[in-house]
Scaffold this motif. Structure first.
Motif, PDB file in Angstrom:
ATOM      1  N   ASP A   1      10.262  -8.157  12.652  1.00  0.00           N
ATOM      2  CA  ASP A   1       9.963  -9.584  12.516  1.00  0.00           C
ATOM      3  C   ASP A   1       8.662  -9.814  11.751  1.00  0.00           C
ATOM      4  O   ASP A   1       7.907  -8.886  11.458  1.00  0.00           O
ATOM      5  CB  ASP A   1       9.941 -10.282  13.878  1.00  0.00           C
ATOM      6  N   GLN A   2       8.428 -11.070  11.416  1.00  0.00           N
ATOM      7  CA  GLN A   2       7.239 -11.442  10.658  1.00  0.00           C
ATOM      8  C   GLN A   2       6.210 -12.160  11.522  1.00  0.00           C
ATOM      9  O   GLN A   2       5.272 -12.745  11.001  1.00  0.00           O
ATOM     10  CB  GLN A   2       7.632 -12.341   9.481  1.00  0.00           C
TER      11      GLN A   2
ATOM     12  N   TYR B   1      15.285 -13.712  20.744  1.00  0.00           N
ATOM     13  CA  TYR B   1      15.520 -12.372  20.228  1.00  0.00           C
ATOM     14  C   TYR B   1      16.536 -12.414  19.098  1.00  0.00           C
ATOM     15  O   TYR B   1      17.582 -13.056  19.206  1.00  0.00           O
ATOM     16  CB  TYR B   1      16.003 -11.469  21.359  1.00  0.00           C
ATOM     17  N   VAL B   2      16.228 -11.719  18.019  1.00  0.00           N
ATOM     18  CA  VAL B   2      17.091 -11.739  16.838  1.00  0.00           C
ATOM     19  C   VAL B   2      18.495 -11.236  17.161  1.00  0.00           C
ATOM     20  O   VAL B   2      19.488 -11.712  16.586  1.00  0.00           O
ATOM     21  CB  VAL B   2      16.465 -10.922  15.690  1.00  0.00           C
TER      22      VAL B   2
ATOM     23  N   VAL C   1      11.882 -16.381  15.826  1.00  0.00           N
ATOM     24  CA  VAL C   1      12.763 -15.226  15.991  1.00  0.00           C
ATOM     25  C   VAL C   1      11.923 -13.950  16.058  1.00  0.00           C
ATOM     26  O   VAL C   1      11.066 -13.711  15.208  1.00  0.00           O
ATOM     27  CB  VAL C   1      13.773 -15.134  14.832  1.00  0.00           C
ATOM     28  N   PHE C   2      12.193 -13.120  17.077  1.00  0.00           N
ATOM     29  CA  PHE C   2      11.426 -11.886  17.214  1.00  0.00           C
ATOM     30  C   PHE C   2      12.354 -10.689  17.366  1.00  0.00           C
ATOM     31  O   PHE C   2      13.533 -10.824  17.714  1.00  0.00           O
ATOM     32  CB  PHE C   2      10.468 -11.960  18.410  1.00  0.00           C
TER      33      PHE C   2
ATOM     34  N   PHE D   1      15.738  -9.848   7.269  1.00  0.00           N
ATOM     35  CA  PHE D   1      15.551  -9.464   8.667  1.00  0.00           C
ATOM     36  C   PHE D   1      16.727  -9.875   9.546  1.00  0.00           C
ATOM     37  O   PHE D   1      17.361  -9.044  10.195  1.00  0.00           O
ATOM     38  CB  PHE D   1      14.232 -10.078   9.154  1.00  0.00           C
ATOM     39  N   ILE D   2      17.046 -11.179   9.559  1.00  0.00           N
ATOM     40  CA  ILE D   2      18.137 -11.650  10.411  1.00  0.00           C
ATOM     41  C   ILE D   2      19.475 -11.122   9.916  1.00  0.00           C
ATOM     42  O   ILE D   2      20.363 -10.796  10.706  1.00  0.00           O
ATOM     43  CB  ILE D   2      18.145 -13.190  10.477  1.00  0.00           C
TER      44      ILE D   2
ATOM     45  N   TYR E   1      20.788  -7.831  11.488  1.00  0.00           N
ATOM     46  CA  TYR E   1      21.318  -7.949  12.847  1.00  0.00           C
ATOM     47  C   TYR E   1      22.649  -8.690  12.852  1.00  0.00           C
ATOM     48  O   TYR E   1      23.544  -8.361  13.637  1.00  0.00           O
ATOM     49  CB  TYR E   1      20.307  -8.664  13.742  1.00  0.00           C
TER      50      TYR E   1
END
Length: 416
Positions: free
Chosen positions: A192-193, A222-223, A187-188, A47-48, A51
């Motif tokens: 996200d999870q 925010y990511v 982290v959103f 996920f991260i 970005y």
């Protein structure tokens, strides 16, 4: 509740907030195409990582290698960005021999190594030893800029997750004294999870549970802002290295919320506020649920005892006005006002914002959540989940288990 931010900055000088300095920053970026390309290896393709890769590519000097056990899916989703994204590399962080050929001669390495659920052995093998392996390979490969993404709220090491994160941090800072640690709060963002997961859960469950009153406090970030911070601290600009080398960047968003607040916000943006409730359960109920659910295949219903335990602690940046605040801490807001990211404009980082409200440069949950949860949200599985080769459990199976244990605890009356 808005976060109050002290006016003082941990940086050595505020002179660089001047218009002239910002102009030099952006002029250097504009002329980047004439400069030598930098190879940056991003270890972790979740996920991260997606970005971070996009933030790095926003600087035309950077080329990016995605390195993980299975980087092809993320690479395919980003390859339209152009030739700054180099062919992906398959590695196994538990096998040091797979790391050096990829990391060798890189200008920077960014470690996103981490898991959210697993056994004690998995946390040690992946987060602790795997992180150490990445740090050592970067050393042997002659890498000068090393960044590790860790997590806020791990001080004290009360869970395997926290202990192994701290051990990995120690390894990075020992092997690379100038390494920079980025510690995000919750982290959103799309994929996200947390928010996406609970918005989906609310469609199945009659309520969203919080434990112990849901009073623990979070500072969701925010990511995209985390990715901007990673891009900044990965630079080899001497001024950047001088300011962030050997430091910990605490990455919290512009607002502080209790856990109960976050559940209410989720229901609100999911359009379920009038049809679902937030119910507080004792921590012992959470431990019982975690005892059973952590033994089942991972799914959106998965919760572990350690995750419940972590909810007892706040997850926020340290208070800048606290005299006991460690001297090596820097706030993400201070970082991004001091060094504007490559993919932003000067208007976002005005002198007024930097001096009067540094956190205005950060996105809040109210800015981002409406874009990905609610009636228009995707109904598929939450992206970015780490399954470690396990098959996901069926929704019906996990839902029945959650309801059964909650009924046994006496908080939901079983249907007759």
């Amino acid at each position: 509740m808005s976060l109050r931010h002290a006016a003082s900055s941990p940086f050595k000088s505020s002179a660089s907030l001047s218009r002239g300095n910002r102009s030099r920053q952006f002029n250097s970026t504009a002329s980047a195409s004439a400069e030598k390309k930098r190879k940056i290896v991003v270890v972790g393709a979740g996920f991260i990582g997606s970005y971070v890769a996009k933030a790095l590519i926003s600087d035309s000097r950077n080329t990016v290698v995605l390195a993980s056990r299975n980087p092809e899916k993320l690479y395919s989703s980003l390859k339209h960005l152009g030739n700054q994204l180099l062919p992906p590399a398959r590695i196994d962080i538990t096998k040091p021999s797979t790391l050096l050929p990829v990391i060798q001669d890189a200008d920077a390495v960014i470690s996103l190594v981490g898991i959210l659920t697993g056994t004690e052995k998995q946390f040690v093998d992946l987060q602790e030893k795997g992180g150490q392996n990445v740090a050592q390979a970067a050393k042997e490969g002659g890498v000068k800029r090393v960044v590790m993404v860790s997590a806020l709220g791990i001080d004290g090491g009360e869970t395997p997750y926290a202990r192994t994160k701290l051990a990995a941090e120690k390894a990075f800072r020992t092997i690379h004294p100038d390494a920079t640690i980025v510690r995000p709060s919750l982290v959103f963002g799309p994929g996200d999870q947390f928010f996406a997961r609970f918005a989906k859960l609310a469609k199945f469950l009659p309520f969203l549970p919080v434990f112990g009153g849901g009073r623990s406090r979070f500072q969701p970030v925010y990511v995209g802002d985390v990715a901007k911070a990673v891009e900044v601290v990965s630079r080899d600009d001497p001024e950047v290295v001088n300011q962030v080398g050997g430091k910990i960047i605490e990455a919290g968003g512009p607002d502080v919320f209790t856990y109960r607040d976050l559940m209410k916000i989720t229901l609100n943006y999911a359009g379920l506020a009038s049809r679902r409730f937030v119910i507080s359960l004792p921590f012992w109920v959470g431990y019982i649920q975690g005892f059973f659910l952590e033994k089942l295949p991972e799914s959106m219903f998965t919760v572990t005892r350690d995750q419940v335990k972590q909810l007892k602690n706040d997850n926020m940046e340290t208070d800048p006005s606290d005299p006991n605040r460690p001297s090596d801490r820097i706030s993400i807001a201070d970082l991004l006002t001091r060094f504007p990211p490559a993919n932003t404009t000067t208007s976002m980082f005005s002198r007024d914002a930097a001096v009067n409200n540094p956190r205005s440069v950060l996105k809040s949950v109210h800015d981002i959540l409406p874009t990905y949860i609610g009636e228009g949200a995707q109904s598929g599985p939450v992206s970015g989940k780490r399954m470690h080769g396990r098959k996901g459990a069926g929704t019906d199976e996990m839902l029945a288990e959650v309801k059964r244990m909650t009924e046994q605890a006496g908080y939901v009356k079983p249907k007759q």
